[in-house]
Write an enzyme that holds these catalytic residues in place. Structure first.
Site, PDB file in Angstrom:
ATOM      1  N   TYR A 249      31.275  46.169  36.371  1.00  0.00           N
ATOM      2  CA  TYR A 249      32.325  45.306  36.902  1.00  0.00           C
ATOM      3  C   TYR A 249      33.242  46.088  37.840  1.00  0.00           C
ATOM      4  CZ  TYR A 249      36.483  42.373  37.150  1.00  0.00           C
ATOM      5  OH  TYR A 249      37.553  41.640  37.604  1.00  0.00           O
TER       6      TYR A 249
ATOM      7  N   SER B   1      41.183  42.940  41.637  1.00  0.00           N
ATOM      8  CA  SER B   1      41.375  43.233  40.216  1.00  0.00           C
ATOM      9  C   SER B   1      41.879  44.652  40.066  1.00  0.00           C
ATOM     10  CB  SER B   1      40.046  43.067  39.466  1.00  0.00           C
ATOM     11  OG  SER B   1      40.122  43.606  38.162  1.00  0.00           O
TER      12      SER B   1
END
Length: 300
Positions: free
Chosen positions: A157, A144
């Site tokens: 996250y 990501s």
């Protein structure tokens, strides 16, 4: 192609999104070059996957229960691979979390790390030894842009994804000695149900009342920014799957693949300006544009 010649692929997180789309694409390969083991934590969610392949790929697709946070579940899934080995391992299972750090409960933060970090590491532990002994294999991990640069209100996250970057880089250095490749597929926003399933503090949540006014205002701006980003620049899963296929089909896979060029300027800024301040300021301008303008007006 005979069963012995098919590439054996195991993919985690196949109940929806990227995992589902990749499993369908590989299992539907016209040349039947792949035998796909699509895994998911909850087999009650397998219907969408089975509906997508319409029962036409019984010789190229098996669905297995596998909870990446449960070590015994990972081992059971591994042992159900009929061929006794996996050529291509895709670590895709992941969850998101968004909200002011002050409001995040310890158990929720821990659960994100359990899936994104420890779940991936446990999966790697289970499958790497066989790849080493066979002196071949390819590991692909769904990365990501949140693992390449920090984002406000996404601390937990991003921490999990930053950790995966470090783990994969470390493994890549080692596993090249065993002819095993590691590839990170760096994704930005994707049109999946990831945003719907994202654990987040909603704007109307009463817990926000405990925050100072500026943080509440900035969080509102950030949520508006995220909604705009997902609406305007999020990629379809098919675009992401094409990048996975590029990596899978390459005879010399790269370590890092980007699904979009949008992240390139920020990555370059972060790596070329070593004091980090230019990057921090730039992210602030991008994520809080309205607040930046108001702040400048106040100074004037």
């Amino acid at each position: 192609m005979s069963c012995a010649q098919k590439k054996v692929v195991l993919i985690t997180g196949c109940s929806s999104g990227i995992g589902l789309s990749l499993a369908v694409r590989l299992a539907s390969d016209p040349g039947k070059n792949y035998k796909v083991y699509a895994t998911m934590r909850d087999l009650e969610k397998k219907e969408r996957l089975l509906e997508s392949v319409k029962g036409l790929h019984r010789d190229t697709l098996d669905v297995l229960q596998m909870d990446v946070t449960d070590h015994s579940s990972v081992l059971r899934a591994r042992d159900k691979v009929q061929e006794g080995h996996v050529d291509i391992l895709v670590c895709n299972a992941g969850v998101g979390l968004m909200g002011p750090l002050e409001l995040q409960e310890a158990e929720v933060m821990r659960s994100v790390l359990e899936v994104n970090l420890f779940g991936t590491l446990q999966t790697l532990q289970a499958f790497i030894p066989n790849m080493k002994s066979r002196r071949e294999g390819h590991i692909l991990v769904t990365g990501s842009t949140g693992g390449l640069h920090g984002l406000p209100f996404s601390e937990v996250y991003c921490a999990s994804k930053f950790a995966i970057e470090g783990a994969c880089e470390s493994l890549a250095v080692l596993l090249q000695q065993f002819n095993v490749h590691v590839s990170l597929i760096e994704c930005g926003p994707v049109n999946t149900n990831f945003l719907e399933n994202l654990q987040k503090v909603e704007l109307g949540d009463s817990s926000l009342d405990a925050l100072d006014p500026l943080t509440r205002s900035l969080y509102q701006s950030f949520m508006m920014h995220c909604g705009s980003v997902f609406q305007n620049v999020a990629q379809d899963t098919e675009e992401i799957v094409k990048v996975f296929l590029e990596a899978i089909e390459s005879p010399e896979p790269a370590f890092r693949y980007y699904t979009s060029e949008a992240a390139h300027p920020l990555v370059k800024l972060k790596t070329t300006r070593l004091d980090g301040l230019d990057y921090i300021r730039e992210i602030g301008k991008i994520t809080f544009p309205q607040d930046q303008e108001e702040s400048q007006q106040d100074r004037v």
